[in-house]
Design a protein around this motif. Structure first.
Motif, PDB file in Angstrom:
ATOM      1  N   GLN A 369      34.870  18.370 -25.945  1.00 42.03           N
ATOM      2  CA  GLN A 369      34.252  19.841 -25.392  1.00 42.03           C
ATOM      3  C   GLN A 369      33.090  19.785 -25.770  1.00 42.03           C
ATOM      4  O   GLN A 369      32.476  20.967 -25.460  1.00 42.03           O
ATOM      5  CB  GLN A 369      35.075  20.142 -26.877  1.00 42.03           C
ATOM      6  N   ASP A 370      32.220  18.577 -26.039  1.00 34.72           N
ATOM      7  CA  ASP A 370      30.693  18.789 -26.366  1.00 34.72           C
ATOM      8  C   ASP A 370      30.509  19.076 -24.491  1.00 34.72           C
ATOM      9  O   ASP A 370      29.921  18.413 -24.009  1.00 34.72           O
ATOM     10  CB  ASP A 370      30.295  17.676 -27.119  1.00 34.72           C
ATOM     11  N   MET A 371      29.587  20.383 -24.247  1.00 33.08           N
ATOM     12  CA  MET A 371      29.110  20.278 -22.826  1.00 33.08           C
ATOM     13  C   MET A 371      27.195  18.952 -23.041  1.00 33.08           C
ATOM     14  O   MET A 371      27.844  19.285 -21.407  1.00 33.08           O
ATOM     15  CB  MET A 371      28.402  21.568 -22.588  1.00 33.08           C
ATOM     16  N   ARG A 372      26.882  18.611 -23.660  1.00 32.90           N
ATOM     17  CA  ARG A 372      25.972  18.027 -23.738  1.00 32.90           C
ATOM     18  C   ARG A 372      26.144  16.641 -23.465  1.00 32.90           C
ATOM     19  O   ARG A 372      24.899  15.927 -23.063  1.00 32.90           O
ATOM     20  CB  ARG A 372      24.934  18.026 -24.902  1.00 32.90           C
ATOM     21  N   LYS A 373      27.978  16.487 -23.324  1.00 33.53           N
ATOM     22  CA  LYS A 373      28.123  15.081 -23.332  1.00 33.53           C
ATOM     23  C   LYS A 373      29.039  15.519 -21.613  1.00 33.53           C
ATOM     24  O   LYS A 373      29.553  14.443 -21.568  1.00 33.53           O
ATOM     25  CB  LYS A 373      28.939  14.963 -23.910  1.00 33.53           C
ATOM     26  N   MET A 374      28.753  16.151 -21.521  1.00 31.07           N
ATOM     27  CA  MET A 374      29.274  16.512 -19.695  1.00 31.07           C
ATOM     28  C   MET A 374      28.096  16.141 -18.734  1.00 31.07           C
ATOM     29  O   MET A 374      27.234  14.873 -18.858  1.00 31.07           O
ATOM     30  CB  MET A 374      30.613  17.760 -19.673  1.00 31.07           C
ATOM     31  N   GLY A 375      28.881  16.727 -17.700  1.00 27.93           N
ATOM     32  CA  GLY A 375      27.364  16.762 -16.278  1.00 27.93           C
ATOM     33  C   GLY A 375      28.009  15.909 -14.797  1.00 27.93           C
ATOM     34  O   GLY A 375      28.637  15.297 -15.268  1.00 27.93           O
ATOM     35  N   GLY A 376      27.198  16.320 -14.118  1.00 29.96           N
ATOM     36  CA  GLY A 376      27.981  15.298 -12.542  1.00 29.96           C
ATOM     37  C   GLY A 376      29.167  15.325 -12.675  1.00 29.96           C
ATOM     38  O   GLY A 376      30.352  14.450 -12.365  1.00 29.96           O
ATOM     39  N   LEU A 377      30.426  16.807 -13.055  1.00 28.13           N
ATOM     40  CA  LEU A 377      31.830  16.061 -12.959  1.00 28.13           C
ATOM     41  C   LEU A 377      32.065  16.691 -11.746  1.00 28.13           C
ATOM     42  O   LEU A 377      33.362  16.300 -11.555  1.00 28.13           O
ATOM     43  CB  LEU A 377      32.268  16.775 -14.597  1.00 28.13           C
ATOM     44  N   TRP A 378      31.794  17.846 -11.066  1.00 25.67           N
ATOM     45  CA  TRP A 378      32.515  18.133 -10.214  1.00 25.67           C
ATOM     46  C   TRP A 378      32.603  17.613  -8.761  1.00 25.67           C
ATOM     47  O   TRP A 378      34.199  17.356  -8.195  1.00 25.67           O
ATOM     48  CB  TRP A 378      31.170  19.282  -8.857  1.00 25.67           C
ATOM     49  N   ARG A 379      32.388  15.971  -8.914  1.00 26.89           N
ATOM     50  CA  ARG A 379      32.555  15.362  -6.783  1.00 26.89           C
ATOM     51  C   ARG A 379      33.903  15.198  -8.173  1.00 26.89           C
ATOM     52  O   ARG A 379      34.951  14.767  -7.038  1.00 26.89           O
ATOM     53  CB  ARG A 379      32.167  13.953  -7.002  1.00 26.89           C
ATOM     54  N   LEU A 380      34.613  14.231  -9.319  1.00 23.68           N
ATOM     55  CA  LEU A 380      35.539  13.963  -9.683  1.00 23.68           C
ATOM     56  C   LEU A 380      36.862  14.648 -10.156  1.00 23.68           C
ATOM     57  O   LEU A 380      37.967  14.678  -9.750  1.00 23.68           O
ATOM     58  CB  LEU A 380      35.335  13.068 -11.272  1.00 23.68           C
TER      59      LEU A 380
END
Length: 645
Positions: A369-380
């Motif tokens: 749930q931590d946004m700092r550990k996400m990013g670049g997910l739109w292609r997936l």
């Protein structure tokens, strides 16, 4: 026929909850889910049909009496379902959005071990909210009010093996009790004043008691002002307004569908509904309405600032809910109850969409749930990506999405009211509109754009959610797109009288909706302009120059910590309430309970036992000893007699 469907819409969730709850273990999770979802499908179909029939076709308002509930002397309360434009609109919204959340939960809770319990809880939660919005009297409304409070406790603490979930559930329950106490006192005062708690009786008698007063703390206060303030304090607790807001962000400890249900369709909207339902009283209590405006505007601004600094994706959306509820109370405070309910309906669509979209992201990220550990997910996860964009555009108030119509209507109404308090609500709302767009796109960029920040193992398992989860997102996205321009002419357009009729009372001196048609152009376009500016600011800070937020957080560290720690409300309450309470409880336990209550009887028994052991030593069997003791006793008795005499 329509009344029958109305009854089915209200009680179908209760039937589904009963089957899933009582027989879930016996029939299995799949069957329990089936009954629960089927009940909601039936309820949604009947609820939407009743809204079209009663509301859009201007059907006659009335009451469906189910049975006599309380009969004690002159106190008479029926168990009844009120159907008027306000109630049927709420029933249609609650059943439809809740049905989509039920369907979504099939996929989201697929691996949970007690799905039958979860579905029983959320169906019962929906039923409690339906009882609240269809109540024909304050007692039945309070029944639904407490029902959603109880179910929120059970659902927030659903994963009871987590200490944080248990604490959040208790916090929600306790904080709501503070508001509920004021609400209960307000109901008691209403009964004492009108001799009834049934809405038709209360509303008809309003003009007769307009000059009545109460003497409180040496001051003479208008009776309606006192009642209005008490009812609003109850609404503050349920709808998470400052300072009774602290439970709402921590409610994220429950499963994501619970967050969507609490924040979009049920519970938090109960306070806004209460203000609209009690509009005949609130319109005659201008001081109470000013309080509603100030608290609402403050909450909208406060929650928006805090959302800008949070890193948990669900907490950002939670503070967004808190802020949007503030908007609704600003509208109610300036007398634009219709705009308040309009935003409540549109908000239900795009906030449910955002929460369920966040759940889809969390599902794809293996519960991260931590946004700092996400990013670049739109292609997936492209479908979830598009749905999150739709929800964020609606939340930011970008044309032609729903928030553009309803949020702008609230800001226009607060400006049109043309009072100092209303202007305070307007400017707080305008600043919050900028911040809303900013934190919405901060969430979008940190979560879905940029470079991936998750570890390789997590990224390897990222996948789009199944259709049972994305299907409800699509339906909600359509609602977030079209609800604004479809409902605007019906709920707050030129012919708003034709829809609302007597369900919302507007004072003859209240011309806010008419004044909204004659505002300066800058007032009309300001919300859209600041929304676009907020999006642009987020893009510059998190896409074009991603080092800027880090630099700002370092340079303005006290401000960042102030916002990240939620204006230190939790720490303040911990010092003022929690720690003193625990100290008092420890003192009562160790001194009163252990020492006095348990200690005194135990010590008295020990004293008796020890004394007995000493006394038995004189039982020697010697007649001389017994005679000597008798002589001593006789001397003592004679001595006492002589002294007393």
């Amino acid at each position: 026929m329509t009344e029958t469907l109305y009854i089915i819409a209200v009680f179908a969730p209760l039937l589904g909850a009963a089957v899933a709850g009582f027989f879930g273990k016996a029939i299995g999770d799949r069957a329990a889910m089936g009954f629960s979802v089927l009940g909601m499908l039936v309820a949604a179909g009947c609820g939407v049909y009743c809204w079209v029939t009663y509301g859009l076709d201007h059907g006659p308002a009335g009451t469906v009496v189910l049975s006599t509930w309380v009969q004690a002397g002159n106190f008479h309360v029926n168990w009844a379902l009120r159907h008027d434009p306000l109630s049927v609109l709420m029933v249609g919204m609650v059943t439809f959005v809740s049905m989509l959340i039920h369907v979504y939960s099939i996929g989201y809770m697929a691996h949970d071990e007690t799905r039958w319990r979860f579905f029983s809880y959320i169906s019962l939660f929906t039923f409690a909210m339906l009882m609240l919005v269809t109540a024909d009297n304050l007692l039945q409304l309070f029944f639904g009010w407490e029902g959603v409070g109880l179910m929120s406790y059970l659902l927030i603490g659903y994963w009871y093996h987590r200490p944080s979930a248990c604490w959040a559930a208790i916090e929600a329950f306790v904080v709501n009790r503070v508001g509920d106490l004021a609400f209960a006192i307000g109901i008691a005062l209403v009964f004492l004043k009108f001799g009834s708690i049934e809405f038709p009786v209360i509303f008809l008698a309003m003009p007769q008691h307009q000059a009545d007063t109460y003497a409180l703390f040496g001051y003479t206060m208008n009776a309606y002002e006192v009642m209005g303030v008490l009812l609003f304090i109850g609404a503050m607790g349920k709808s998470a307004q400052v300072p009774l807001h602290v439970w709402l962000p921590d409610a994220m400890e429950g499963p994501t569908p619970v967050s969507a249900l609490i924040h979009a369709a049920t519970m938090v909207t109960a306070g806004v509904f209460l203000m609209a339902r009690m509009s005949p009283l609130m319109e005659l209590a201008p001081v109470a309405l000013n309080m509603v405006t100030v608290v609402g505007g403050t909450t909208a601004f406060f929650a928006a600032t805090v959302a800008c600094a949070q890193t948990d994706i669900k907490r950002v959306i939670a503070y967004s809910t808190c802020s949007q509820l503030g908007y609704m109370f600003v509208a109610a405070g300036v007398g634009a109850f219709q705009a308040s309910i309009f935003h409540l309906i549109t908000h239900a669509f795009f906030k449910a969409l955002l929460f369920l979209g966040a759940g889809s992201v969390i599902h794809a990220m293996s519960d991260e749930q931590d946004m700092r550990k996400m990013g670049g997910l739109w292609r997936l996860i492209p479908l979830t990506y598009v749905m999150m964009w739709a929800g964020s555009l609606a939340l930011a108030g970008i044309f032609p999405f729903a928030g553009y119509y309803s949020k702008d209507a609230i800001l226009e109404a607060s400006y049109a009211a043309d009072t100092a308090v209303a202007k305070y609500g307007f400017y707080c709302g305008l600043i919050a509109a900028f911040l809303t767009a900013f934190y919405s796109w901060r969430l979008i960029i940190l979560t879905l754009h940029g470079r991936p920040r998750a570890d390789a193992e997590t990224l390897a398992h990222v996948h789009e959610s199944p259709f049972v989860m994305t299907g409800p997102l699509i339906v909600l996205a359509i609602g977030a797109l079209v609800a604004g321009f479809l409902l605007h002419p019906v709920l707050i357009g030129e012919d708003w009288h034709a829809y609302w009729r007597e369900s919302i009372f507007i004072s003859p001196n209240n011309h806010v909706l008419e004044a909204m048609e004659h505002l300066p152009d800058w007032v009309r376009y300001a919300p859209l302009i600041v929304g676009i500016a907020g999006i642009a600011t987020a893009y510059v800070m998190y896409m074009a120059f991603p080092r800027v937020p880090v630099w700002l957080a370092r340079v303005f560290r006290p401000v960042h910590l102030f916002l990240y720690n939620k204006w230190y409300f939790d720490a303040l309450y911990d010092v003022i309430f929690t720690r003193p309470f625990f100290r008092l409880a420890r003192m009562l336990w160790q001194v009163v309970d252990a020492t006095l209550i348990d200690g005194m009887p135990n010590e008295a028994a020990a004293l008796t036992y020890d004394s007995s052991r000493q006394v038995v030593k004189i039982q020697t069997g010697s007649i001389a000893v017994y005679a000597f003791i008798m002589l001593i006793g006789l001397v003592l008795l004679v001595s006492i007699y002589l002294v007393v005499r």
